[in-house]
Enzyme design. Structure first.
Site, PDB file in Angstrom:
ATOM      1  N   CYS A 131     -28.315   2.457  -8.717  1.00 53.56           N
ATOM      2  CA  CYS A 131     -29.403   1.504  -8.538  1.00 53.56           C
ATOM      3  C   CYS A 131     -30.281   1.267  -9.579  1.00 53.56           C
ATOM      4  O   CYS A 131     -31.240   0.396  -9.656  1.00 53.56           O
ATOM      5  CB  CYS A 131     -30.391   2.487  -7.540  1.00 53.56           C
ATOM      6  SG  CYS A 131     -29.671   2.948  -5.937  1.00 53.56           S
ATOM      7  N   HIS A 257     -37.237  -0.854  -6.977  1.00 56.04           N
ATOM      8  CA  HIS A 257     -36.141  -0.651  -6.228  1.00 56.04           C
ATOM      9  C   HIS A 257     -36.125  -0.559  -4.783  1.00 56.04           C
ATOM     10  O   HIS A 257     -37.155   0.492  -4.508  1.00 56.04           O
ATOM     11  CB  HIS A 257     -35.377   0.498  -6.868  1.00 56.04           C
ATOM     12  CG  HIS A 257     -33.944   0.755  -5.910  1.00 56.04           C
ATOM     13  ND1 HIS A 257     -32.912   0.094  -5.529  1.00 56.04           N
ATOM     14  CD2 HIS A 257     -33.617   2.120  -5.776  1.00 56.04           C
ATOM     15  CE1 HIS A 257     -32.301   0.837  -4.747  1.00 56.04           C
ATOM     16  NE2 HIS A 257     -32.446   1.974  -4.812  1.00 56.04           N
ATOM     17  N   ASN A 287     -30.939  -1.118   1.294  1.00 52.28           N
ATOM     18  CA  ASN A 287     -30.749  -0.765  -0.276  1.00 52.28           C
ATOM     19  C   ASN A 287     -29.604  -1.135  -0.522  1.00 52.28           C
ATOM     20  O   ASN A 287     -28.601  -0.954  -0.363  1.00 52.28           O
ATOM     21  CB  ASN A 287     -30.783   0.658  -0.235  1.00 52.28           C
ATOM     22  CG  ASN A 287     -30.676   1.275  -1.360  1.00 52.28           C
ATOM     23  OD1 ASN A 287     -30.154   0.505  -2.481  1.00 52.28           O
ATOM     24  ND2 ASN A 287     -31.082   2.294  -1.731  1.00 52.28           N
TER      25      ASN A 287
END
Length: 332
Positions: A131, A257, A287
């Site tokens: 990420c 994020h 996500n």
């Protein structure tokens, strides 16, 4: 005073007297066509869709079709970013792709993307920091431009997480989605419009988020990840803004994020940022790991909250464990 020695590079005229600045000049995103609702995810798990939405904030996510390639999603996002910037692919010096789900081990994704967009003179490399991968790739691009080793760099974040998930695991099944986002970084006269980068890691805690070879599935300790993510993102926000000479309350926008809506809310509350200044688009895309930051930037530009001249915090936390952040002036 002793006379300074002239380096061989000086003699060859390869050192520029004034280093250029770096600027992010465009952003674009690309998603698979198929949209998967939380109802579809929840039914096989025997749980209520509302339970998953409350825990994650995700209502819909995109899923790649069988045979759909990550490099195609990445190339589409990169081409759109170049078109928005008015930059010909032949001007691209370097393509960097952040991903943890490449189509193949070789050829690496960035090389395939460079060929796909027509950047035939560009170097190409992949970065895997999950990420935090896009942020790491962006730091490399800015460094290449500021050191005069490149003038135009395409940075892509892309992942097809649906291929490394256990849909029987209620911790991870509802969170992740597939997608790609890209930005164009270019040299500009004067100071950079991207501030210093913070990039840190804690491999000793790496078992909090695992994706074993060859194809997963992702295994995550949700509570441990939540606590570490909130603490790290708040810390990064304070340090990145301080290094950029901007107070947190002077930020026009925070692009975090998109890990979990509860994490985004917790971080924004601890920073004292109002909801309208924090991008929260996880409900529609999930996500998307390496693609999360650029797709969130693209979402913010589309809805009008990311405007030219905006002071933007960009920060991420993910597997590794790894995290980081920077502040940029949006120059799209």
């Amino acid at each position: 005073m002793p006379e300074l020695l002239q380096s061989p590079l000086d003699a060859l005229g390869l050192i520029r007297p004034v280093a250029p600045g770096a600027s992010v000049v465009s952003v674009a995103s690309c998603f698979p066509d198929r949209e998967v609702s939380t109802d579809e995810i929840a039914a096989p798990l025997g749980i209520e869709p509302d339970w998953l939405v409350r825990r994650t904030g995700v209502e819909h996510r995109r899923r790649a079709a069988d045979g759909e390639r990550l490099s195609d999603l990445a190339a589409t996002a990169a081409t759109d970013a170049l078109n928005k910037a008015g930059v010909d692919a032949g001007e691209v010096d370097l393509v960097i792709v952040a991903t943890m789900t490449p189509d193949d081990l070789t050829p690496h994704t960035a090389a395939v993307v460079a060929a796909g967009i027509g950047a035939h003179r560009a170097g190409a490399l992949d970065v895997n920091a999950a990420c935090t991968g896009f942020l790491a790739a962006l730091s490399m691009a800015v460094g290449q431009v500021e050191s005069s080793r490149a003038r135009t760099v395409v940075v892509v974040g892309a992942d097809i997480m649906s291929r490394v998930l256990d849909y029987g695991d209620r911790v991870t099944a509802g969170i992740f989605g597939d997608g790609a986002g890209a930005v164009v970084v270019r040299a500009v006269e004067g100071a950079s419009l991207v501030g210093p980068f913070i990039l840190e890691s804690d491999g000793a805690e790496g078992d909090a988020i695992l994706t074993p070879r060859p194809s997963g599935p992702v295994i995550m300790d949700g509570q441990r990840t939540f606590r570490r993510a909130v603490d790290a993102l708040v810390d990064v926000a304070h340090r990145a803004t301080a290094q950029a000479g901007v107070a947190v309350d002077q930020l026009d926008l925070a692009v975090l994020h998109q890990a979990n809506a509860r994490i985004t809310r917790a971080v924004s509350e601890r920073l004292g940022l109002p909801a309208e200044r924090v991008v929260d688009c996880i409900a529609r895309m999930g996500n998307t790991t390496s693609a999360s930051l650029p797709t969130a930037l693209a979402h913010a530009e589309q809805d009008g909250t990311l405007r030219p001249g905006a002071r933007v915090l960009v920060a991420a936390f993910g597997a590794g464990l790894s995290w980081g952040g920077t502040v940029l002036i949006w120059n799209g």
